[in-house]
Structure formats: C-alpha cells, structure tokens
Design an enzyme around this catalytic site. Sequence first.
Site, PDB file in Angstrom:
ATOM      1  N   HIS A  80       0.814  -1.224   0.000  1.00 38.14           N
ATOM      2  CA  HIS A  80       0.000   0.000   0.000  1.00 38.14           C
ATOM      3  C   HIS A  80       0.847   1.274   0.000  1.00 38.14           C
ATOM      4  O   HIS A  80       0.305   2.358  -0.250  1.00 38.14           O
ATOM      5  CB  HIS A  80      -0.918   0.031   1.224  1.00 38.14           C
ATOM      6  CG  HIS A  80      -1.974  -1.028   1.227  1.00 38.14           C
ATOM      7  ND1 HIS A  80      -2.824  -1.253   0.165  1.00 38.14           N
ATOM      8  CD2 HIS A  80      -2.314  -1.956   2.175  1.00 38.14           C
ATOM      9  CE1 HIS A  80      -3.641  -2.251   0.449  1.00 38.14           C
ATOM     10  NE2 HIS A  80      -3.349  -2.697   1.666  1.00 38.14           N
ATOM     11  N   ASP A 117      -2.638 -10.645  -2.240  1.00 35.76           N
ATOM     12  CA  ASP A 117      -3.188 -10.153  -0.981  1.00 35.76           C
ATOM     13  C   ASP A 117      -4.674  -9.837  -1.173  1.00 35.76           C
ATOM     14  O   ASP A 117      -5.097  -9.488  -2.279  1.00 35.76           O
ATOM     15  CB  ASP A 117      -2.431  -8.885  -0.588  1.00 35.76           C
ATOM     16  CG  ASP A 117      -2.743  -8.403   0.818  1.00 35.76           C
ATOM     17  OD1 ASP A 117      -1.933  -8.667   1.728  1.00 35.76           O
ATOM     18  OD2 ASP A 117      -3.782  -7.734   1.001  1.00 35.76           O
ATOM     19  N   HIS A 119      -6.238  -7.346  -0.260  1.00 33.20           N
ATOM     20  CA  HIS A 119      -6.369  -5.927  -0.585  1.00 33.20           C
ATOM     21  C   HIS A 119      -5.558  -5.592  -1.833  1.00 33.20           C
ATOM     22  O   HIS A 119      -4.464  -6.127  -2.028  1.00 33.20           O
ATOM     23  CB  HIS A 119      -5.874  -5.055   0.567  1.00 33.20           C
ATOM     24  CG  HIS A 119      -6.531  -5.336   1.879  1.00 33.20           C
ATOM     25  ND1 HIS A 119      -5.950  -6.105   2.864  1.00 33.20           N
ATOM     26  CD2 HIS A 119      -7.741  -4.946   2.365  1.00 33.20           C
ATOM     27  CE1 HIS A 119      -6.759  -6.179   3.901  1.00 33.20           C
ATOM     28  NE2 HIS A 119      -7.859  -5.487   3.627  1.00 33.20           N
ATOM     29  N   ASP A 204      -4.229 -12.997   3.501  1.00 31.61           N
ATOM     30  CA  ASP A 204      -5.443 -12.535   4.162  1.00 31.61           C
ATOM     31  C   ASP A 204      -6.709 -12.790   3.345  1.00 31.61           C
ATOM     32  O   ASP A 204      -7.799 -12.377   3.753  1.00 31.61           O
ATOM     33  CB  ASP A 204      -5.343 -11.061   4.569  1.00 31.61           C
ATOM     34  CG  ASP A 204      -4.645 -10.191   3.550  1.00 31.61           C
ATOM     35  OD1 ASP A 204      -4.354 -10.679   2.450  1.00 31.61           O
ATOM     36  OD2 ASP A 204      -4.380  -9.013   3.853  1.00 31.61           O
TER      37      ASP A 204
END
Length: 269
Positions: A80, A117, A119, A204
């Site tokens: 991120h 991931d 996200h 995740d």
Amino acid sequence: GLEFRRVLFRSLVHPLHYQNRFQDAAESGYAFFDSMDNPMNGKTYAAARTAVKGMIDGIDAVMEGTCTNAFAAVRPPGHHAEVAAAMGFCFFNNVAIAARYAQSCYAMDRIVIIDYDVHHGNGTQHIFEDDPSVMYISLHQFPFYPGTGAEEERGRGDGIGFTINYPLPANTGDDVYLDIVNNAIADKVLSYRPDLIILSSGFDAHEHDPLGAMRVTTEGFNRMTSSFKQLAESSCNGRLFSVLEGGYSLKGLADSVLGHLLILSEETT
C-alpha cells in the site's frame, strides 16, 4: 552497513525527504504516521529498513544463484505504500524496491509482480503504472480497502496493458482463484517472458482471516504456490522472489506460509 545505506538512500522508489520524514516521526515518538492506518513506535523505522534489507538480500540470493527462489518473512508489509506516503500498515513498498533493485543491479528487462493479498496493492500499481518493464497483476477483494483495483485500471502511457487487475467479490474461494492463476495469469506471464517473478504474498484471503471476506483455504494457497513456482520455471529459469504481505489469522497465516515454504523448497524434478 554503508552499502545498504547507499542502496536504500539512492531513492530506488521513495525520495529521501519521505525517508527522513518517516525516520523523524519514529524518533520523535509518534503513534501514527501519515494516517491512523499506520500505527508506529520508535522501532518501526528500523523494522521497515530491515525489511528493505531483506529485499536486497533476497534478490541477490536469487540472481546470484545462491538459491532458485526465496521468501522474505518481513514486517511491516509494503504494497500500500505510495512513493511519498504511508498507507495500510505499509511504510516502504518492499516489492517495488525489490523490482527496482533487480533492474538497477542485474539489468532485468522485464519483471512480473503478482499480488494475491486480499487488498489491492495501490502503491505498487501506481509506482509502475506507466512502466512497461514491470507487469503488475493483482487478484483482490473488490470493492474493498483501499478502493483501487478496478478492472479498467490498466496502466498509463507506455504502461497501458501492463497493469492487470482481477477484482473479485466477497466469498470468492479456491476454484476461482486457481482458474485465474492457472489460465488468465499464466497466459499473460508466459507471453510477457519475464526475467524474474516477484510475489506479493498476502494470505489474508484465507477463509479464517478476520479482515478479509474471502474463502481461500490453506490447500488453495498451496496449489497457487505450486502454480507460481511452475510458472517461474517455465518463464524465467525458476527465478521467484516471494515477499510476505498481509495475513491476520495467526493460524491461517502460519499454515499457509508453512505450505508456501515447503512447496518453494521442494527440489524440481
């Protein structure tokens, strides 16, 4: 050491003013950096620097033939992190630094980053979105944090077509992930003919993860790892560098990483 400082502060990804601002915040005892998404303490800067050192050591090991593939079990995660802003627990963009280091020190013409991931890796996408020498591929829950990663986000300028997003609805499980990995992604990577594959290995999307809402099992992650390993063997002499991203179920993370390591370390027949 001096060599590491020279590499990190050469601004492969993050400008010096951002690195200094991050260091100052840690040394000043800040509890957060840039936003409430990024809790920190006095040791966070040192931890993030150590993670970057892991990127350099891992790329060196793979490119110099010490090992065919490597896994960096680092924290904080990185995907991120934008060029000059922390986001989502991420301070330095580890995989982006790894890719730029591989390009600058080993003359890699084409690198693929595959991010699974839960996200979307907004920082990684933005860093490379106008660069055809790095193909960024992401499978992620959508709509979800951080809000980026729609299918129509395909890059900019010379990089159009080298950003590839697979936004997936909540509750997506093994079958869909494996179909994308084994068919759509495999075809794109083989056509691109990379010199190196880097994985943003977030676990995740695991069915037990408290932050995500996906249904990938430990066995599903194992099968994805096998596919990524085979893809590297088919496209770039097995050169694969995997970097830990998210994962917030301790058991799901531990089981998935164990399987990941066992498969990566198997001798190729």
